[in-house]
Scaffold this active site. Sequence first.
Site, PDB file in Angstrom:
ATOM      1  N   HIS A  29      54.028  44.204  30.462  1.00 22.86           N
ATOM      2  CA  HIS A  29      52.627  43.908  30.171  1.00 22.86           C
ATOM      3  C   HIS A  29      52.644  42.677  29.263  1.00 22.86           C
ATOM      4  O   HIS A  29      53.320  41.696  29.597  1.00 22.86           O
ATOM      5  CB  HIS A  29      51.911  45.119  29.559  1.00 22.86           C
ATOM      6  CG  HIS A  29      50.428  44.924  29.469  1.00 22.86           C
ATOM      7  ND1 HIS A  29      49.757  44.889  28.269  1.00 22.86           N
ATOM      8  CD2 HIS A  29      49.495  44.697  30.425  1.00 22.86           C
ATOM      9  CE1 HIS A  29      48.475  44.670  28.497  1.00 22.86           C
ATOM     10  NE2 HIS A  29      48.280  44.545  29.790  1.00 22.86           N
ATOM     11  N   HIS A  34      51.766  39.462  34.856  1.00 19.40           N
ATOM     12  CA  HIS A  34      52.083  39.573  33.425  1.00 19.40           C
ATOM     13  C   HIS A  34      53.463  39.048  33.050  1.00 19.40           C
ATOM     14  O   HIS A  34      53.722  38.861  31.850  1.00 19.40           O
ATOM     15  CB  HIS A  34      51.947  41.020  32.915  1.00 19.40           C
ATOM     16  CG  HIS A  34      50.548  41.430  32.595  1.00 19.40           C
ATOM     17  ND1 HIS A  34      49.857  40.979  31.497  1.00 19.40           N
ATOM     18  CD2 HIS A  34      49.697  42.253  33.253  1.00 19.40           C
ATOM     19  CE1 HIS A  34      48.652  41.511  31.484  1.00 19.40           C
ATOM     20  NE2 HIS A  34      48.519  42.278  32.544  1.00 19.40           N
ATOM     21  N   HIS A  78      47.428  41.357  40.036  1.00 18.06           N
ATOM     22  CA  HIS A  78      46.214  40.719  39.515  1.00 18.06           C
ATOM     23  C   HIS A  78      46.589  39.425  38.791  1.00 18.06           C
ATOM     24  O   HIS A  78      46.612  39.360  37.572  1.00 18.06           O
ATOM     25  CB  HIS A  78      45.409  41.668  38.622  1.00 18.06           C
ATOM     26  CG  HIS A  78      46.133  42.261  37.449  1.00 18.06           C
ATOM     27  ND1 HIS A  78      47.347  42.903  37.539  1.00 18.06           N
ATOM     28  CD2 HIS A  78      45.798  42.329  36.126  1.00 18.06           C
ATOM     29  CE1 HIS A  78      47.722  43.326  36.351  1.00 18.06           C
ATOM     30  NE2 HIS A  78      46.796  42.976  35.472  1.00 18.06           N
ATOM     31  N   ASP A  91      40.957  43.635  38.471  1.00 18.24           N
ATOM     32  CA  ASP A  91      41.166  44.027  37.073  1.00 18.24           C
ATOM     33  C   ASP A  91      39.892  44.567  36.438  1.00 18.24           C
ATOM     34  O   ASP A  91      39.668  44.420  35.236  1.00 18.24           O
ATOM     35  CB  ASP A  91      41.725  42.881  36.237  1.00 18.24           C
ATOM     36  CG  ASP A  91      42.471  43.369  34.992  1.00 18.24           C
ATOM     37  OD1 ASP A  91      42.678  44.585  34.854  1.00 18.24           O
ATOM     38  OD2 ASP A  91      42.837  42.534  34.154  1.00 18.24           O
TER      39      ASP A  91
END
Length: 392
Positions: free
Chosen positions: A155, A196, A217, A325
């Site tokens: 993340h 990410h 995303h 998202d």
Amino acid sequence: MSAAQRLDEARELLAEHPVVDGHNDLPWALREQVRYDLARRDIGGDQSAHLHTDIPRLRAGGVGAQFWSVYVRSDYAGDEAVSATLEQIDVVAQLIDRYPGDLVRALTADDMEAARADGRIASLMGAEGGHSINNSLATLRALHRLGVRYMTLTHNDTIDWADSATDEPRHGGLSDFGREVVREMNRVGMLVDLSHVAATTMRDALAVSAAPVVFSHSSARAVCDHPRNIPDDVLALLPANGGVAMATFVPKFILPAAVEWTLAADENLRAHGFHHLDTTPEAMALHRAFEAERPRPVATAATVADHLDHMREVAGVDHIGIGGDYDGTAFTPSGLDDVAGYPNLVAELLARGWSRADLAKLTWSNAVRVLRDAEAVARDLSASRGPSNAVI
């Protein structure tokens, strides 16, 4: 063709080729807002006062499959991160059980097609961040058995085996153990998600992975120079890999003017004791007060279409998708305010000359194919080697 006619055509197309959305953070929003009390956030009805997502709006948006994010914040660590991920998985199961006429559990590409034929929304899961497995390949396998079908390698923070796009690098991409994580994900059939992660991590994962990867995303760095987006050289690797890059709608990742504004808004939250990703009513009230003093640059469906145009040009139409998202961001583009907005994006692409065949790939076929191909790779690999017990 008028704008109204294009919107009608978009809805007609989505009725046949619905959206597979790569990333929705509803589970985390339910955790933060009501601690999983689904009676207080009954998504069977209108929840627009609290959420981007509910079943009526998913239906209005033409969503046919959703990867529900079982995200936990990256400041959760060790067994706490694993337990919180299990709680996130549990609430997805609760949602599926609570709304069986609309949602159905999906584990495979065939399940997705069966859900479409049955008129229900295929519900898959993606874990967001390798911290969720606490450096354990056995935990990775357990998440797969519970239904998780992709894992985002990081993340926002660099972890023990992979560099994040928004933190200091420590490994130059993936460590040796990180490469083994990718190989084990290939073996069990869990998609490697490269949203990410640092560009170095993207390149390392693509060099190792025997199966198609996804960006659940992420948008195009050439259009908006943000580290969360995908460089062109990485997009150009997707045809050989077979993967899919799913464009996100988050304004700070797609609209250059929104980047600086969001940094200041995030700092305002932290100054008042909130996590910068907090979207609770209290945090949003602070955002609204900040916005009243400093107007926010607003993205639109055309902003997202600019990214998709570029991603199609570089990676090819077989390697792009959509990952909104929703419920994981405080702000959304005008016209894509919530999950009902997908027809507006399709109508914008129709106005730009996208064919129905290309749009069907974008919305449905590409994502289904990637999961099917990953399943085929897993069958081959699991026949030739057993589970990895590697450790750091």
